[in-house]
Design a protein around this motif. Structure first.
Motif: not given
Length: 181
Positions: A34-37, A4-7, A57-62
């Protein structure tokens, strides 16, 4: 493996570096990442990050979660396996998102910048921005993914550090002392 990245989402927070670092992880770890922005982003930032995620290649993971209530930051930080709070360049400002993540007991990775380098290495893992941040972040994520106990130790250290250094009473006492001098 949730990162995760926050802000506020902006180029100075290096979200592109985060995506490139995740793309550089070993195949099995990358497949489970899995990346959460989490934070407000302008249309250009959202479009650029979606395009980069697709290119890598990360469209489904972001996921770009957008603006969330400030009270939810702690839940996102706590739920993450790793919270990435990079910054470059810096104007010497303190990161409110990082302070909230530390207080929530998140295992954090930060830039090795003047405003973040004073945080003990037991509390955050540092990456050298800007020249080596992608390489360093990829290595840090791989290392932390492989060692949940290290993540737990960092999370505990973060919670203690936040209480001892960033807590409202501590900060108020510091301001009072500065004004008294």
């Amino acid at each position: 493996f949730v990162v995760v990245t926050l802000g506020i989402v902006s180029p100075t927070k290096r979200p592109d570096v985060l995506l490139r670092a995740v793309a550089g992880l070993p195949a099995r770890l990358r497949a489970n990442a899995h990346v959460l922005i989490v934070g407000p982003a302008g249309d250009k930032e959202r479009d650029d990050l979606r395009s980069l995620a697709a290119e890598l290649g990360l469209a489904d993971q972001v996921e770009l979660r957008g603006k969330v209530p400030l009270a939810d930051f702690a839940a996102y930080a706590f739920a993450a396996d790793v919270c990435v709070q990079l910054r470059h360049p810096s104007n010497g400002e303190t990161s409110g998102a990082l302070a909230r993540a530390l207080a929530a007991g998140a295992c954090c990775v930060t830039s090795d910048m003047p405003t973040m380098c004073d945080i003990p290495n037991t509390v955050t893992r540092k990456v050298r921005s800007p020249l080596r941040d992608t390489f360093d972040l990829t290595a840090a994520l791989a290392c932390l993914a492989a060692d949940p106990a290290a993540r737990d130790r960092m999370a505990d250290a973060a919670r203690r550090y936040a209480a001892e250094v960033c807590g409202p009473a501590v900060v108020a006492a510091g301001y009072a002392a500065a004004v008294a001098d």
